[in-house]
Design an enzyme around this catalytic site. Sequence first.
Site, short mmCIF file in Angstrom:
data_model
loop_
_atom_site.label_atom_id
_atom_site.label_comp_id
_atom_site.label_asym_id
_atom_site.label_seq_id
_atom_site.Cartn_x
_atom_site.Cartn_y
_atom_site.Cartn_z
N ASP A 170 0.72 -1.24 0.06
CA ASP A 170 0.00 -0.05 0.05
C ASP A 170 0.88 1.29 -0.01
O ASP A 170 0.22 2.38 -0.44
CB ASP A 170 -0.87 0.01 1.34
CG ASP A 170 -1.70 1.32 1.37
OD1 ASP A 170 -2.51 1.61 0.42
OD2 ASP A 170 -1.68 2.00 2.52
N ILE A 251 -6.75 6.56 3.40
CA ILE A 251 -7.03 7.27 2.27
C ILE A 251 -5.72 7.71 1.55
O ILE A 251 -5.74 8.60 0.68
CB ILE A 251 -7.36 8.70 3.12
CG1 ILE A 251 -6.24 9.28 4.24
CG2 ILE A 251 -8.51 8.87 3.73
CD1 ILE A 251 -6.21 10.77 4.62
N ARG A 252 -4.71 6.99 1.62
CA ARG A 252 -3.41 6.85 0.90
C ARG A 252 -3.90 6.82 -0.67
O ARG A 252 -3.18 7.62 -1.27
CB ARG A 252 -2.55 5.94 1.03
CG ARG A 252 -1.21 5.93 0.58
CD ARG A 252 -0.23 5.12 0.94
NE ARG A 252 0.48 5.58 2.27
CZ ARG A 252 0.43 4.82 3.31
NH1 ARG A 252 -0.30 3.72 3.21
NH2 ARG A 252 1.01 5.37 4.45
N ALA A 253 -4.84 5.89 -0.99
CA ALA A 253 -5.20 6.03 -2.45
C ALA A 253 -5.63 7.26 -2.89
O ALA A 253 -5.34 7.66 -4.12
CB ALA A 253 -6.19 4.74 -2.75
#
Length: 347
Positions: A170, A251-253
Amino acid sequence: MNTTVPELHAAASAAFPFTALVGHEPLQRALLLAAIDPGMGGVLISGPRGTAKSTSARALAALLPQAPFVTLPLAASLEQLVGTLNIEDVLRDGQVRLAPGMVARAHGGVLYVDEVNLLPDALVDALLDVAASGLNTVERDGVSRQHAARFVLVGTMNPEEGELRPQLLDRFGLSVTLENPVDAEQRQAIVRARLAFDHDPQALLARQAKKQALLVAAIMEGREALNDLHWPDAVVQHAAQLALTAGVDGIRADLVMLRAARALAALEQRGSVRVEDVDAVAELALAHRRSPDAAQPPANRPSPAPADGQRAAEQQPTSEGDWGALPPQSQGMVRFAATGVWPPKKA
């Protein structure tokens, strides 16, 4: 008999031109976006052997002016990666001296990690920390030093040799999955380009010089314009909706999609970020983060539990069931005669 041994001279090998890569448009886009905004977390390239993973990384480094290309070996230690402090110098003359590691050598260039899935997790974790922050912190015996380490991280892996843990997967900004080319014409184009480069590298570089120069200028101008671009509310909302649909964790995406969309707008020399930019980079940011349920097409999603009557009907044997399966048969209970007691042991 006297034999004259010719003198050998080391020659710097030229990198395959980035603009001559064939059939790697998604990978080329991901690498260019990471070059404009290295803080996205780099690019993870997954694919079988012989699909130009390392060739693409070296080709990108050749586009960046005076950019070093540093390869991280699998046997590297944490100190070799991030560096160390020479405490003995403190005891001798009161000066703390930093012995720089590979992240310092890669500053301003490309740090290439082949078979990143085979590295120890602690090494990958430290590497991703530095790549995302652009700052490396070296600590030893209570003494701490920091230095800039801004580079494009390119990691490659062959899925047949093992996967990365989801936590580490991720943290890579963008990802691209390469496949073996199955189109005959594309394979021929790839082979011809490679043979031409092997035969006369400078001739191929000369033919690609104009395209390469335009791309170098676009990267430099994109870097300068990056911080002047902002995300309209519609762009942020669209990125959030795509992330929710993909079922990603955290919320990294969303953040990576927005930064990649901004980098794309800067690369194409536009003054604003559009919703279409998010769509253009979404798969690069979501492919390695999408949940398994969200990745399934609607027809393959689990259906609601059937009613009792429907379940009973589905359990009846049909001619379309598993080949060779037999219908269930009831078995009655059989009473066995008592076996008595064990005979006493002999003394």
